[in-house]
Design a protein around this motif. Structure first.
Motif, short mmCIF file in Angstrom:
data_model
loop_
_atom_site.label_atom_id
_atom_site.label_comp_id
_atom_site.label_asym_id
_atom_site.label_seq_id
_atom_site.Cartn_x
_atom_site.Cartn_y
_atom_site.Cartn_z
N THR A 1 0.82 -1.21 0.00
CA THR A 1 0.00 0.00 0.00
C THR A 1 0.86 1.26 0.00
OG1 THR A 1 -0.18 -0.11 2.43
CG2 THR A 1 -1.97 -1.07 1.13
N ALA B 1 1.65 2.08 -3.39
CA ALA B 1 0.48 2.52 -4.16
C ALA B 1 -0.15 3.79 -3.60
CB ALA B 1 -0.56 1.40 -4.20
N ARG B 2 0.59 4.54 -2.78
CA ARG B 2 0.01 5.72 -2.13
C ARG B 2 -0.42 6.80 -3.13
NH1 ARG B 2 2.68 8.11 3.17
NH2 ARG B 2 0.86 9.40 2.81
N GLN C 1 -2.24 6.43 -5.48
CA GLN C 1 -3.62 6.16 -5.89
C GLN C 1 -4.63 6.53 -4.82
OE1 GLN C 1 -4.13 2.18 -7.52
NE2 GLN C 1 -1.98 2.07 -8.10
N GLN C 2 -4.18 7.13 -3.75
CA GLN C 2 -5.11 7.53 -2.68
C GLN C 2 -6.15 8.51 -3.19
OE1 GLN C 2 -3.35 9.18 0.81
NE2 GLN C 2 -2.01 7.43 1.20
N ARG C 3 -7.38 8.31 -2.74
CA ARG C 3 -8.47 9.24 -3.03
C ARG C 3 -9.30 9.41 -1.76
NH1 ARG C 3 -5.51 9.07 -6.64
NH2 ARG C 3 -5.90 8.97 -8.89
N ALA D 1 -6.81 3.68 -1.14
CA ALA D 1 -6.14 3.22 -2.36
C ALA D 1 -6.48 1.76 -2.58
CB ALA D 1 -4.62 3.41 -2.24
N ARG E 1 -14.13 2.44 -4.36
CA ARG E 1 -13.52 2.74 -3.07
C ARG E 1 -14.58 3.02 -2.01
NH1 ARG E 1 -10.06 5.01 -6.83
NH2 ARG E 1 -7.80 4.73 -6.46
#
Length: 411
Positions: A258, A261-262, A264-266, A285, A344
């Motif tokens: 994770t 993949a930060r 891709q945070q929303r 994410a 999400r």
């Protein structure tokens, strides 16, 4: 969230006329599966006692609330000696609550009931992660129908390992596998039993940090059930999309993946089930992953699919969801799901339903006797928990009726 343990009980006045009317309706409907009239009568008495008796729901306290001679003996016989089938009563309750609640998920919650002795059924000494110590206790799992506003338990399974209490027949404990029913088995069996009752499939949501996740994934996949499992930060996963073109798929812990993949945070807003009308925000994410050693089959995508199937199907085997609190660097929660088409927002809100079950356990289920059974038989524990589920359902329906009345008045 986490393991459910003893908490201070909230105080309730004796059931008012509205609650008693709801209790009569619920008992008349759900207990109709009991063929004997005297059993249906004792079931109503037991539920009434759970709703009105003050303090621990011992047989003596329950009998006192009934104002019937010899009630303690007859209620004891109804729970510990009688032969009525609790699974039929739970099936009826689950179908009724599904209609009135329209739940979003099946939440599987552990319950740890501390015990001072070792003579009660299923008592063992286990290490409890969130307490940081070993506790002599009973260990069980409950399956809760959970929505945004309410959660209600409809099935229970007690862990009874190889140290089976003397006098307990082997056939008294339904087997999940060739071995005895262990704490790990109960989380699976409590779901598969409910799935056999003809309920509409819902996502199975479990905090699985204290359980081996691979058997859960295999069992729910075989049963064609969508699932969302909370996993620990060190859980090993495979991430094909982060391999950077290399032949070998990247293998790393869930937390490390994770962090990669930060970007891709929303932000996702959600209403806290534990604090009504409080809106919170989480940073989320999603990352496609594989579970090492498990092949989760892909299914062809039909032109028309149900809402649940549309969440399950997708190009990746599993998704890893990481949630961060705003302005925090370290991930707060990690979840793995086979609902690879879900958004999400959908996944985050489903994960928060464990908070709904936690809240209603503390505010309702404890007060109607979830941890008060003192008998020594497996059958007695199951029948007691069935009546506890009925009493809990009455409280939930009373609260929803009250909320509707207040909404109509304010409107």
């Amino acid at each position: 969230m986490g393991t459910l343990t003893t908490a201070p009980k909230t105080h309730h006045e004796p059931a008012n006329s509205a609650e008693w009317h709801i209790a009569q309706e619920v008992c008349a409907s759900v207990l109709a599966s009991l063929r004997r009239r005297d059993q249906r009568h004792k079931g109503r008495l037991y539920v009434h006692g759970l709703l009105t008796a003050q303090g621990r729901k011992t047989m003596r306290n329950l009998a006192t609330s009934t104002q019937e001679p010899a009630a303690a003996q007859s209620l004891h016989h109804f729970i510990s000696v009688s032969t009525w089938d609790w699974s039929q009563v739970r099936t009826s309750l689950a179908r009724q609550m599904e209609r009135v609640m329209t739940p979003h998920a099946w939440v599987v919650q552990p319950m740890v009931t501390p015990k001072t002795g070792v003579h009660s059924v299923g008592v063992q000494r286990r290490f409890i992660r969130h307490l940081g110590q070993a506790v002599t206790s009973q260990h069980s799992h409950g399956l809760w129908l959970a929505g945004q506003n309410s959660a209600a338990p409809v099935n229970w399974q007690l862990s009874v390992d190889e140290d089976r209490p003397s006098g307990m027949a082997r056939g008294a404990v339904p087997e999940v596998s060739s071995g005895s029913r262990t704490y790990d088995d109960t989380a699976i069996s409590v779901v598969l039993q409910a799935a056999s009752w003809g309920l509409a499939p819902r996502p199975v949501v479990i905090d699985a940090r204290d359980l081996p996740s691979a058997p859960l994934i295999e069992a729910f996949t075989a049963a064609d059930l969508p699932f969302l499992l909370r996993v620990g930060s060190h859980t090993p996963l495979l991430a094909p999309e982060l391999s950077g073109g290399q032949r070998r798929v990247l293998s790393a812990s869930a937390e490390h993946l994770t962090m990669l993949a930060r970007s891709q945070q929303r932000p996702v807003e959600w209403v806290d089930p534990a604090v009504p009308r409080v809106l919170r925000t989480g940073m989320v994410a999603l990352l496609p992953v594989l579970w090492p050693g498990i092949s989760v089959p892909r299914r062809p995508r039909p032109d028309r699919v149900s809402p649940v199937e549309s969440m399950r199907s997708g190009g990746a085997d599993l998704l890893l969801m990481g949630e961060w609190q705003p302005n925090r660097r370290r991930v707060a929660e990690l979840w793995v799901t086979n609902m690879t088409r879900a958004s999400r927002g959908t996944l985050l809100r489903l994960s928060k339903l464990t908070r709904r079950a936690d809240t209603d356990f503390t505010r309702i289920c404890l007060d109607v006797g979830a941890q008060d059974f003192e008998g020594r038989s497996y059958e007695g524990w199951q029948r007691h928990m069935t009546m506890v589920s009925l009493a809990h359902a009455v409280r939930v329906l009373r609260r929803e009726s009250q909320d509707r009345g207040e909404a109509e008045q304010s409107g």
